[in-house]
Scaffold this motif. Sequence first.
Motif, short mmCIF file in Angstrom:
data_model
loop_
_atom_site.label_atom_id
_atom_site.label_comp_id
_atom_site.label_asym_id
_atom_site.label_seq_id
_atom_site.Cartn_x
_atom_site.Cartn_y
_atom_site.Cartn_z
N ARG A 36 19.19 3.20 -18.12
CA ARG A 36 20.29 2.47 -18.76
C ARG A 36 21.35 2.03 -17.76
O ARG A 36 22.14 1.14 -18.04
CB ARG A 36 20.91 3.29 -19.89
CG ARG A 36 21.78 4.41 -19.44
CD ARG A 36 22.48 5.08 -20.63
NE ARG A 36 23.31 6.15 -20.16
CZ ARG A 36 23.00 7.43 -20.19
NH1 ARG A 36 21.85 7.81 -20.71
NH2 ARG A 36 23.83 8.34 -19.72
N GLY A 39 21.26 -1.87 -16.27
CA GLY A 39 22.00 -2.85 -17.07
C GLY A 39 23.50 -2.69 -16.93
O GLY A 39 24.25 -3.67 -16.88
N LEU A 40 23.94 -1.45 -16.83
CA LEU A 40 25.36 -1.17 -16.65
C LEU A 40 25.86 -1.72 -15.31
O LEU A 40 26.94 -2.31 -15.23
CB LEU A 40 25.61 0.33 -16.75
CG LEU A 40 27.05 0.80 -16.72
CD1 LEU A 40 27.85 0.18 -17.85
CD2 LEU A 40 27.10 2.32 -16.81
N ALA A 42 24.63 -4.28 -13.76
CA ALA A 42 24.70 -5.75 -13.92
C ALA A 42 25.94 -6.14 -14.71
O ALA A 42 26.65 -7.09 -14.34
CB ALA A 42 23.43 -6.26 -14.61
N GLU A 43 26.23 -5.43 -15.78
CA GLU A 43 27.44 -5.71 -16.58
C GLU A 43 28.70 -5.59 -15.73
O GLU A 43 29.59 -6.43 -15.78
CB GLU A 43 27.55 -4.74 -17.76
CG GLU A 43 26.54 -4.94 -18.84
CD GLU A 43 26.94 -6.00 -19.83
OE1 GLU A 43 28.13 -6.39 -19.86
OE2 GLU A 43 26.06 -6.45 -20.56
N ARG A 44 28.77 -4.51 -14.96
CA ARG A 44 29.95 -4.29 -14.12
C ARG A 44 30.07 -5.35 -13.03
O ARG A 44 31.17 -5.76 -12.67
CB ARG A 44 29.91 -2.89 -13.52
CG ARG A 44 30.17 -1.82 -14.55
CD ARG A 44 30.07 -0.44 -13.96
NE ARG A 44 30.40 0.55 -14.99
CZ ARG A 44 30.13 1.84 -14.86
NH1 ARG A 44 29.56 2.29 -13.76
NH2 ARG A 44 30.46 2.67 -15.82
N TRP A 46 28.96 -8.49 -13.22
CA TRP A 46 29.46 -9.72 -13.85
C TRP A 46 30.95 -9.62 -14.15
O TRP A 46 31.71 -10.57 -13.91
CB TRP A 46 28.69 -10.04 -15.14
CG TRP A 46 27.43 -10.80 -14.88
CD1 TRP A 46 26.16 -10.35 -15.04
CD2 TRP A 46 27.32 -12.14 -14.40
NE1 TRP A 46 25.27 -11.33 -14.68
CE2 TRP A 46 25.95 -12.44 -14.29
CE3 TRP A 46 28.25 -13.12 -14.05
CZ2 TRP A 46 25.49 -13.68 -13.85
CZ3 TRP A 46 27.78 -14.35 -13.60
CH2 TRP A 46 26.42 -14.62 -13.50
N ALA A 47 31.38 -8.48 -14.66
CA ALA A 47 32.81 -8.31 -14.98
C ALA A 47 33.65 -8.45 -13.71
O ALA A 47 34.69 -9.13 -13.72
CB ALA A 47 33.05 -6.97 -15.65
N VAL A 71 27.06 -10.48 -26.37
CA VAL A 71 25.71 -10.52 -25.83
C VAL A 71 24.75 -10.81 -26.97
O VAL A 71 24.78 -10.11 -28.00
CB VAL A 71 25.35 -9.21 -25.12
CG1 VAL A 71 23.90 -9.22 -24.67
CG2 VAL A 71 26.29 -8.97 -23.95
N ILE A 74 19.29 -9.33 -24.09
CA ILE A 74 19.21 -8.81 -22.73
C ILE A 74 17.80 -8.28 -22.48
O ILE A 74 17.17 -7.73 -23.40
CB ILE A 74 20.27 -7.71 -22.46
CG1 ILE A 74 20.28 -7.34 -20.98
CG2 ILE A 74 20.09 -6.52 -23.35
CD1 ILE A 74 21.49 -6.54 -20.54
N ARG A 122 20.21 -12.19 -19.34
CA ARG A 122 21.08 -11.90 -20.47
C ARG A 122 21.58 -13.23 -21.00
O ARG A 122 21.88 -14.14 -20.24
CB ARG A 122 22.25 -11.03 -20.00
CG ARG A 122 23.18 -10.60 -21.10
CD ARG A 122 24.21 -9.61 -20.59
NE ARG A 122 25.26 -10.33 -19.90
CZ ARG A 122 26.51 -9.92 -19.78
NH1 ARG A 122 26.87 -8.76 -20.28
NH2 ARG A 122 27.40 -10.62 -19.15
N ILE A 124 24.61 -14.81 -23.27
CA ILE A 124 25.91 -14.53 -23.87
C ILE A 124 26.40 -15.76 -24.61
O ILE A 124 25.99 -16.88 -24.32
CB ILE A 124 26.95 -14.08 -22.82
CG1 ILE A 124 27.18 -15.16 -21.77
CG2 ILE A 124 26.55 -12.76 -22.20
CD1 ILE A 124 28.33 -14.85 -20.81
#
Length: 153
Positions: A36, A39-40, A42-44, A46-47, A71, A74, A122, A124
């Motif tokens: 998991r 994905g985290l 990748a999210e961080r 992008w943020a 989202v 994904i 992903r 969005i």
Amino acid sequence: MESDYMHPESIVAYGALVPMTVYFDDLDAFGMLHNRHYGLLAERAWAAYWQRQEVSLEEGATLRDDAFIVVKEISITFEAPILRPGEYGVHLWIDRLGRTSLTHGFRVCSADGEQTYARGSRVIVRIDPKTLRPTEWSEAARQLGRQLIRPEQ
């Protein structure tokens, strides 16, 4: 706006490579990065990237309204385990920039972008913060997005 994350073609040919850190407590009982957490990361990434471009929910951000997203989809494919804490990278790009949505790709990789551990995509959708309905990207956000579009393969 110039990005500190864009790298010369010798590192990544398109998109942006964002440095990310894997910590000891991100590893599972087998000593591998837990599934998991890819994905985290990748999210961080992008943020961090968008926040640097002032696309953020923070007060005063230039493109605050463009940061209201949800989202839709994904997907992640795992290629090799990350076996130790340390510095890694997430290679980011956009595959499709639509009217209200965008599809982006990512690779969780070594800090130099050479080794790929996982790849994914992903979708969005930008939403209106009042109605929670899809709404168009601003022209400024579209211009930023165009800088990350992956060339035809």
